[in-house]
Design a protein around this motif. Structure first.
Motif, mmCIF file in Angstrom:
data_model
loop_
_atom_site.group_PDB
_atom_site.id
_atom_site.type_symbol
_atom_site.label_atom_id
_atom_site.label_comp_id
_atom_site.label_asym_id
_atom_site.label_seq_id
_atom_site.Cartn_x
_atom_site.Cartn_y
_atom_site.Cartn_z
ATOM 1 N N LEU A 90 26.822 38.007 63.332
ATOM 2 C CA LEU A 90 28.183 37.986 62.787
ATOM 3 C C LEU A 90 28.281 38.715 61.455
ATOM 4 C CD1 LEU A 90 29.289 34.347 63.694
ATOM 5 C CD2 LEU A 90 29.410 36.440 65.051
ATOM 6 N N ASP A 91 27.195 38.738 60.704
ATOM 7 C CA ASP A 91 27.230 39.457 59.424
ATOM 8 C C ASP A 91 27.387 40.961 59.658
ATOM 9 O OD1 ASP A 91 26.986 37.144 57.924
ATOM 10 O OD2 ASP A 91 24.794 37.218 57.893
ATOM 11 N N GLU A 148 36.286 29.687 59.608
ATOM 12 C CA GLU A 148 36.857 30.032 58.295
ATOM 13 C C GLU A 148 38.353 30.287 58.494
ATOM 14 O OE1 GLU A 148 32.582 32.106 57.081
ATOM 15 O OE2 GLU A 148 34.322 33.353 57.559
ATOM 16 N N ASP A 180 27.836 33.844 74.092
ATOM 17 C CA ASP A 180 27.441 32.435 74.049
ATOM 18 C C ASP A 180 27.592 31.765 75.405
ATOM 19 O OD1 ASP A 180 30.188 32.631 74.121
ATOM 20 O OD2 ASP A 180 30.553 31.036 72.674
ATOM 21 N N TYR A 184 36.280 32.249 64.744
ATOM 22 C CA TYR A 184 35.066 31.840 65.459
ATOM 23 C C TYR A 184 34.105 31.126 64.522
ATOM 24 C CZ TYR A 184 30.848 32.296 68.336
ATOM 25 O OH TYR A 184 29.708 32.027 69.058
ATOM 26 N N ARG A 185 34.056 31.564 63.261
ATOM 27 C CA ARG A 185 33.145 30.961 62.286
ATOM 28 C C ARG A 185 33.733 29.718 61.630
ATOM 29 N NH1 ARG A 185 30.135 35.918 59.124
ATOM 30 N NH2 ARG A 185 29.093 34.139 58.181
ATOM 31 N N ASN A 243 28.824 41.361 67.331
ATOM 32 C CA ASN A 243 29.397 40.027 67.516
ATOM 33 C C ASN A 243 28.834 39.371 68.772
ATOM 34 O OD1 ASN A 243 31.042 37.828 67.055
ATOM 35 N ND2 ASN A 243 32.893 38.798 67.812
ATOM 36 N N LEU A 288 36.967 36.910 64.162
ATOM 37 C CA LEU A 288 35.613 36.628 63.678
ATOM 38 C C LEU A 288 35.613 35.410 62.758
ATOM 39 C CD1 LEU A 288 32.616 37.512 63.435
ATOM 40 C CD2 LEU A 288 33.304 38.879 61.470
ATOM 41 N N HIS A 289 36.569 35.375 61.818
ATOM 42 C CA HIS A 289 36.634 34.233 60.900
ATOM 43 C C HIS A 289 37.052 32.958 61.638
ATOM 44 C CE1 HIS A 289 35.772 36.139 57.050
ATOM 45 N NE2 HIS A 289 36.486 37.186 57.450
ATOM 46 N N ARG A 333 30.933 41.644 60.835
ATOM 47 C CA ARG A 333 31.897 41.617 59.738
ATOM 48 C C ARG A 333 31.813 42.902 58.909
ATOM 49 N NH1 ARG A 333 32.512 36.799 55.212
ATOM 50 N NH2 ARG A 333 34.056 37.854 53.908
#
Length: 531
Positions: free
Chosen positions: A141-142, A180, A325, A177-178, A136, A174-175, A145
């Motif tokens: 990110l993939d 989702e 980041d 952050y994306r 992460n 994670l979701h 996950r």
């Protein structure tokens, strides 16, 4: 394992679930001592490895490292891959916390292999989660996950509820952050259900606060406030000020978005006070949010002070392993700096009706000269801000002087010329990352020493101010003033040539080289003001 030792270890686990790391450490020490006395190898191994993890969470990395090294050695000597793997996993966490990401990756991978060899589903899951965190951070990110989901599958088979809560929470973040948000809420809700079912108070509070952040992202302020209340109440009960600061920061954002700026200020200030000696990241985030509140209140200088503190903190966190980041955060902060500066510059122009657009044009002219003169992109960012703020001291000059249609008296001219010193004083508390104040104070100094306020000569004038003066003079000549109409770019150039002894010769040549690029902008500005 001896039943008495098991009871002590269970007692330690109860303390751990409630976040009472000191009491947990005492119980683990007692379990270790009892196991040594009874020559209970299983009890010794379990107590030592658990103590290593407990001391890390209690904030004692040295004792943690000693205990985990011992546990690793004992595990290897006694062919207990599960114990050695758990110790390596803990040592990986210590490496991660001190910024040694490569070492952490190696230790996690070795622990993962030992866990698989021992058939320890929990250890495999924990190391998969830790490797997912590193992925992460790298921005993969993939992979993150995949590893989180792998961890959850292992924990669903044989793992403790505590591990499942962490895996579900990580997937939720994670979701989130994306972007989702629906998926994030699903994972948070599952994590909350497990934490409530098992009575894991600490993780329950963490999930509440994460859900508050999610609701905030969805614009559901009432639900965000309710979730924040739930988490904050638990952290207050546990006297956990570190996590209280995170919740208070969210309260500040919620109140700001609700238009309750006074309450936003109170909560953010409290978050900053708590975080300052404990967590620079939380303080940096809270200072940034405070700057946004101050902007809404029209407190531009205070907003810049808060942004500067945030920028300083984010920059100091470059060694943190958990801030993938960071460069983007710093770049975003610099954009916010520029936004505040633009607004402040516009407030100057609102007072002087003859200078509409002056700051923006001067900034553009000056930055093009500075770039040609060799200034770096990073320097140009802050130089542009100085150009926007060069006349900030005029906010303290009476409007009747700024807009007087005729010549100024000697007294009025002295008041006008004070704007450079006033501007310098106004910016003194901000402490910009790049030195802007010399631009503000010295942009009316002349190469021949006949400028103001300090009559500096030649290279004694800061180079940034010398660049700025070229742009400022050209724009002043080509736009209307209270005492005259705008001059054509050609006429302005002629006047500047006649007075070129007042400019840095090298920089004046750069200005001449760029004149053909500046002239159309100047002509357009003159015609728009005249219209």
């Amino acid at each position: 394992m001896n039943p008495d030792t098991s009871a002590l270890l269970d007692r330690a686990a109860s303390f751990e679930r409630s976040g009472a790391w000191g009491e947990a450490a005492v119980a683990l020490h007692t379990a270790y001592a009892a196991s040594v006395q009874r020559q209970d190898l299983s009890g010794i191994l379990e107590a030592v490895v658990r103590l290593g993890h407990c001391m890390r969470l209690a904030g004692d990395p040295d004792l943690s490292s000693d205990a985990l090294e011992l546990a690793c050695t004992l595990g290897e000597l006694n062919r207990r891959d599960d114990i050695a793997g758990r110790a390596l996993n803990g040592l990986g966490m210590l490496a991660f916390e001190r910024g040694a990401s490569s070492e952490a990756t190696r230790l996690y991978a070795a622990a993962n292999e030992l866990g698989r060899r021992a058939g320890d589903q929990v250890l495999v899951a924990e190391t998969e989660q830790n490797l997912g965190i590193l992925a992460n951070i790298r921005g993969d990110l993939d992979e993150a996950r995949t590893r989180y989901e792998t961890a959850l599958r292992h924990l669903d088979v044989a793992g403790p509820a505590r591990g499942r809560i962490s895996a579900l929470n990580n997937l939720g973040m994670l979701h989130l952050y994306r972007g989702e948000l629906a998926d994030a809420l699903g994972y948070f809700d599952r994590a909350l259900a497990v934490s409530l079912e098992t009575g894991d108070v600490v993780r329950t509070a963490m999930v509440h606060v994460n859900r508050a952040e999610l609701f905030l992202a969805r614009g559901e302020l009432a639900r965000a406030r309710e979730a924040c209340d739930d988490g904050f109440e638990i952290f207050s009960r546990l006297n956990d000020e570190f996590h209280q600061a995170q919740a208070l920061k969210l309260y500040g954002v919620i109140y700001r978005e609700s238009g309750k700026l006074h309450l936003a200020t109170i909560h953010l200030q409290r978050a900053i006070e708590i975080a300052r000696p404990r967590d620079s990241l939380v303080e940096a985030q809270a200072q940034r949010e405070m700057s946004r509140v101050l902007r809404l209140q029209g407190s531009n200088r205070q907003a810049l002070e808060a942004l500067n503190r945030s920028h300083t903190l984010f920059t100091s966190l470059q060694a943190r392993p958990d801030l993938a980041d960071l460069d983007k955060r710093v770049a975003d902060l610099e954009e916010e700096f520029l936004g505040v500066v633009r607004v402040w510059g516009e407030s100057i122009e609102a007072k002087d009706r003859y200078t509409l657009g002056h700051c923006a044009r001067v900034a553009d002219y000056a930055c093009r000269i500075a770039e040609r003169a060799g200034m770096t992109d990073r320097e140009l960012t802050w130089f542009r801000m100085g150009a926007f703020l060069h006349d900030v001291g005029k906010t303290e000059v009476p409007e009747e002087i700024l807009n007087k249609p005729g010549r100024l008296t000697d007294e009025e001219r002295a008041t006008m010329e004070r704007h450079t010193v006033i501007g310098d004083e106004m910016l003194a508390p901000v402490e910009f990352p790049w030195d802007i104040r010399p631009m503000v104070r010295s942009h009316h100094e002349r190469w021949d020493g006949r400028g103001y306020p300090d009559q500096l000569v030649a290279e004694a004038i800061p180079r940034s101010a010398r660049i700025l003066r070229l742009a400022d003079v050209f724009d002043a000549l080509t736009t209307a003033r209270s005492y005259r109409a705008p001059l054509t770019p050609e006429r302005a150039l002629g006047i500047m040539r006649d007075d070129q002894g007042s400019f840095d010769p090298e920089l004046f040549q750069i200005f001449l080289d760029l004149y053909d690029e500046f002239a159309p902008t100047a002509a357009e500005a003159a015609s728009s003001v005249s219209a």
